[in-house]
Design an enzyme around this catalytic site. Structure first.
Site, PDB file in Angstrom:
ATOM      1  N   MET A 119     -22.684   9.532  28.292  1.00  7.71           N
ATOM      2  CA  MET A 119     -22.577   8.141  28.764  1.00  7.71           C
ATOM      3  C   MET A 119     -21.830   7.371  27.687  1.00  7.71           C
ATOM      4  O   MET A 119     -22.404   6.548  26.969  1.00  7.71           O
ATOM      5  CB  MET A 119     -23.977   7.575  29.019  1.00  7.71           C
ATOM      6  CG  MET A 119     -24.622   8.168  30.263  1.00  7.71           C
ATOM      7  SD  MET A 119     -26.392   7.868  30.341  1.00  7.71           S
ATOM      8  CE  MET A 119     -26.958   9.262  29.371  1.00  7.71           C
ATOM      9  N   ASP A 170     -30.251  12.465  38.517  1.00  8.98           N
ATOM     10  CA  ASP A 170     -30.754  12.064  37.204  1.00  8.98           C
ATOM     11  C   ASP A 170     -31.222  10.617  37.286  1.00  8.98           C
ATOM     12  O   ASP A 170     -30.425   9.722  37.573  1.00  8.98           O
ATOM     13  CB  ASP A 170     -29.616  12.219  36.175  1.00  8.98           C
ATOM     14  CG  ASP A 170     -30.019  11.850  34.762  1.00  8.98           C
ATOM     15  OD1 ASP A 170     -31.219  11.637  34.512  1.00  8.98           O
ATOM     16  OD2 ASP A 170     -29.107  11.785  33.911  1.00  8.98           O
ATOM     17  N   GLY A 171     -32.524  10.421  37.000  1.00 10.80           N
ATOM     18  CA  GLY A 171     -33.085   9.083  36.954  1.00 10.80           C
ATOM     19  C   GLY A 171     -34.181   8.886  37.977  1.00 10.80           C
ATOM     20  O   GLY A 171     -33.951   9.007  39.170  1.00 10.80           O
ATOM     21  N   HIS A 209     -24.983  15.176  28.884  1.00 13.89           N
ATOM     22  CA  HIS A 209     -24.598  14.051  29.749  1.00 13.89           C
ATOM     23  C   HIS A 209     -24.022  12.942  28.880  1.00 13.89           C
ATOM     24  O   HIS A 209     -24.750  12.250  28.170  1.00 13.89           O
ATOM     25  CB  HIS A 209     -25.856  13.573  30.509  1.00 13.89           C
ATOM     26  CG  HIS A 209     -25.639  12.399  31.384  1.00 13.89           C
ATOM     27  ND1 HIS A 209     -26.679  11.658  31.924  1.00 13.89           N
ATOM     28  CD2 HIS A 209     -24.495  11.804  31.850  1.00 13.89           C
ATOM     29  CE1 HIS A 209     -26.188  10.679  32.663  1.00 13.89           C
ATOM     30  NE2 HIS A 209     -24.879  10.734  32.621  1.00 13.89           N
ATOM     31  N   ASP A 263     -28.948  13.417  26.620  1.00  9.82           N
ATOM     32  CA  ASP A 263     -28.306  12.154  26.970  1.00  9.82           C
ATOM     33  C   ASP A 263     -27.637  11.542  25.753  1.00  9.82           C
ATOM     34  O   ASP A 263     -28.307  11.182  24.780  1.00  9.82           O
ATOM     35  CB  ASP A 263     -29.354  11.186  27.526  1.00  9.82           C
ATOM     36  CG  ASP A 263     -29.805  11.595  28.910  1.00  9.82           C
ATOM     37  OD1 ASP A 263     -28.951  11.636  29.818  1.00  9.82           O
ATOM     38  OD2 ASP A 263     -31.013  11.877  29.084  1.00  9.82           O
ATOM     39  N   GLY A 289     -37.156   6.205  32.404  1.00  6.61           N
ATOM     40  CA  GLY A 289     -38.326   5.526  32.957  1.00  6.61           C
ATOM     41  C   GLY A 289     -38.058   4.507  34.055  1.00  6.61           C
ATOM     42  O   GLY A 289     -38.932   3.701  34.370  1.00  6.61           O
ATOM     43  N   SER A 308     -35.096  16.053  30.491  1.00  8.41           N
ATOM     44  CA  SER A 308     -34.278  15.170  29.651  1.00  8.41           C
ATOM     45  C   SER A 308     -34.991  14.885  28.342  1.00  8.41           C
ATOM     46  O   SER A 308     -36.073  14.279  28.334  1.00  8.41           O
ATOM     47  CB  SER A 308     -34.005  13.848  30.370  1.00  8.41           C
ATOM     48  OG  SER A 308     -33.479  12.923  29.437  1.00  8.41           O
ATOM     49  N   GLY A 367     -37.060  13.214  32.829  1.00 10.51           N
ATOM     50  CA  GLY A 367     -37.464  12.844  31.478  1.00 10.51           C
ATOM     51  C   GLY A 367     -38.938  12.500  31.435  1.00 10.51           C
ATOM     52  O   GLY A 367     -39.777  13.313  31.032  1.00 10.51           O
ATOM     53  N   MET A 375     -25.473   8.430  24.420  1.00  6.60           N
ATOM     54  CA  MET A 375     -25.143   7.038  24.766  1.00  6.60           C
ATOM     55  C   MET A 375     -24.507   6.359  23.561  1.00  6.60           C
ATOM     56  O   MET A 375     -24.982   6.526  22.435  1.00  6.60           O
ATOM     57  CB  MET A 375     -26.417   6.280  25.130  1.00  6.60           C
ATOM     58  CG  MET A 375     -27.234   6.922  26.231  1.00  6.60           C
ATOM     59  SD  MET A 375     -28.739   5.976  26.525  1.00  6.60           S
ATOM     60  CE  MET A 375     -29.507   6.964  27.804  1.00  6.60           C
ATOM     61  N   HIS A 399     -31.437  18.866  29.216  1.00  8.42           N
ATOM     62  CA  HIS A 399     -30.542  17.727  29.444  1.00  8.42           C
ATOM     63  C   HIS A 399     -30.526  16.825  28.209  1.00  8.42           C
ATOM     64  O   HIS A 399     -31.564  16.329  27.779  1.00  8.42           O
ATOM     65  CB  HIS A 399     -31.046  16.958  30.668  1.00  8.42           C
ATOM     66  CG  HIS A 399     -30.151  15.864  31.139  1.00  8.42           C
ATOM     67  ND1 HIS A 399     -29.060  16.082  31.963  1.00  8.42           N
ATOM     68  CD2 HIS A 399     -30.173  14.527  30.915  1.00  8.42           C
ATOM     69  CE1 HIS A 399     -28.474  14.931  32.233  1.00  8.42           C
ATOM     70  NE2 HIS A 399     -29.118  13.965  31.602  1.00  8.42           N
ATOM     71  N   MET A 448     -25.959   9.872  39.853  1.00  2.70           N
ATOM     72  CA  MET A 448     -26.992   9.100  39.146  1.00  2.70           C
ATOM     73  C   MET A 448     -27.875   8.389  40.166  1.00  2.70           C
ATOM     74  O   MET A 448     -27.379   7.727  41.081  1.00  2.70           O
ATOM     75  CB  MET A 448     -26.359   8.062  38.218  1.00  2.70           C
ATOM     76  CG  MET A 448     -25.685   8.619  36.976  1.00  2.70           C
ATOM     77  SD  MET A 448     -26.781   9.569  35.897  1.00  2.70           S
ATOM     78  CE  MET A 448     -28.004   8.346  35.405  1.00  2.70           C
TER      79      MET A 448
HETATM   80  C1  DX5 Z   1     -30.652   7.739  31.995  1.00  2.92           C
HETATM   81  C2  DX5 Z   1     -30.507   9.175  31.577  1.00  2.92           C
HETATM   82  C3  DX5 Z   1     -31.560  10.044  32.098  1.00  2.92           C
HETATM   83  C4  DX5 Z   1     -32.983   9.699  31.678  1.00  2.92           C
HETATM   84  C5  DX5 Z   1     -33.862  10.028  32.836  1.00  2.92           C
HETATM   85  O1  DX5 Z   1     -29.487   7.049  31.763  1.00  2.92           O
HETATM   86  O2  DX5 Z   1     -29.250   9.702  32.022  1.00  2.92           O
HETATM   87  O3  DX5 Z   1     -31.290  11.421  31.837  1.00  2.92           O
HETATM   88  O4  DX5 Z   1     -33.419  10.386  30.545  1.00  2.92           O
HETATM   89  O5  DX5 Z   1     -35.148   9.592  32.549  1.00  2.92           O
HETATM   90  P1  DX5 Z   1     -36.277   9.528  33.658  1.00  2.92           P
HETATM   91  O6  DX5 Z   1     -36.442  10.904  34.235  1.00  2.92           O
HETATM   92  O7  DX5 Z   1     -37.475   9.063  32.889  1.00  2.92           O
HETATM   93  O8  DX5 Z   1     -35.829   8.529  34.710  1.00  2.92           O
HETATM   94 ZN    ZN Z   2     -28.936  11.873  31.840  1.00  7.02          ZN
END
Ligand code: DX5
Ligand code: ZN
Length: 215
Positions: A68, A171-172, A66, A35, A145, A8, A193, A37, A33, A137
């Site tokens: 969001m 993811d997460g 992805h 993200d 993080g 990510s 990530g 938002m 990946h 998720m």
């Molecule tokens: C969170 C994102 C993830 C995020 C994951 O809403 O969708 O893709 O970057 O980060 P880590 O792997 O650090 O939890």
């Molecule tokens: Zn994501």
């Protein structure tokens, strides 16, 4: 199922995106990946289609976008034009789910559907025939993080029982330990990530995630 690792970019150094992408390519990442938002569907704001298009110019790996965002339907063309290969959006969004899937596929992309940790997995069932991937998720979306939520594991298991050949993404909070739990439950596409970009050796981190996913 093939194991795929999808770093990510949310956790990467935005001042050096090309270098960060090269680390993923050299490290053998299967997907990238991205993200997106909107500050509405989730509290945070990240990147949009122009940044993804710029990244695509310097990276040959497939892009896993992805979304969001509250109204993905209105932005599908932008993300298709940016070079996305897979576009995943949330069941909890405000757009018509079937129309959004159809628009993604009509534009030549693969469609994915995501569920937040407290959304039942049954929400994706009626769309499975058109989906290339389902994203379960494993944290509340919005921030990197965070800690992996083990409460999501039964959803992965029941989806894998129903769909032996589907790409199931998590993811997460995926790290060298939690990747084992998610893999054992039936996930085969792993977003990471902080586990990749906070590592001194991202290539080794990707390799360890891949090895541990199959344990
Ligand atoms: C969170 C994102 C993830 C995020 C994951 O809403 O969708 O893709 O970057 O980060 P880590 O792997 O650090 O939890
Ligand atoms: Zn994501």
């Amino acid at each position: 199922m093939d194991i795929k690792i999808s770093p990510s970019m949310l956790a990467s150094d935005y001042a050096n995106l090309q270098t960060e992408l090269e680390k993923c390519e050299k490290g053998g990442a299967d997907l990238i990946h991205l993200d997106v938002m909107d500050g509405h569907f989730v509290p945070n704001i990240s990147i949009g289609a122009p940044v993804i298009a710029a990244m695509k110019r310097v990276c040959a790996i497939d892009f896993d976008v992805h979304l969001m965002i509250s109204n993905p339907y209105s932005y599908i063309d932008d993300f298709i034009n940016s070079g996305a290969d897979i576009i995943t959006f949330h069941t909890e969004c405000d757009s018509d789910i079937q129309k959004t899937i159809d628009k993604i596929i009509a534009g030549g992309c693969k469609a994915g559907l995501a569920v937040k940790p407290n959304t039942p997995i049954e929400e994706v069932f009626s769309y499975l025939d058109k989906l290339s991937m389902v994203l379960v998720m494993t944290v509340e979306p919005g921030f990197g993080g965070q800690g992996f939520m083990e409460s999501t594991l039964p959803k992965i298991k029941s989806l894998r029982q129903k769909c032996p050949m589907l790409d199931i993404q998590v993811d997460g909070g995926i790290n060298t330990e939690t990747v084992k739990l998610a893999g054992a439950a039936g996930a085969n596409v792993f977003v990471a990530g902080s586990a990749v970009f906070n590592s001194d050796d991202p290539a080794a981190a990707i390799q360890t995630l891949r090895n541990n996913a199959g344990i």
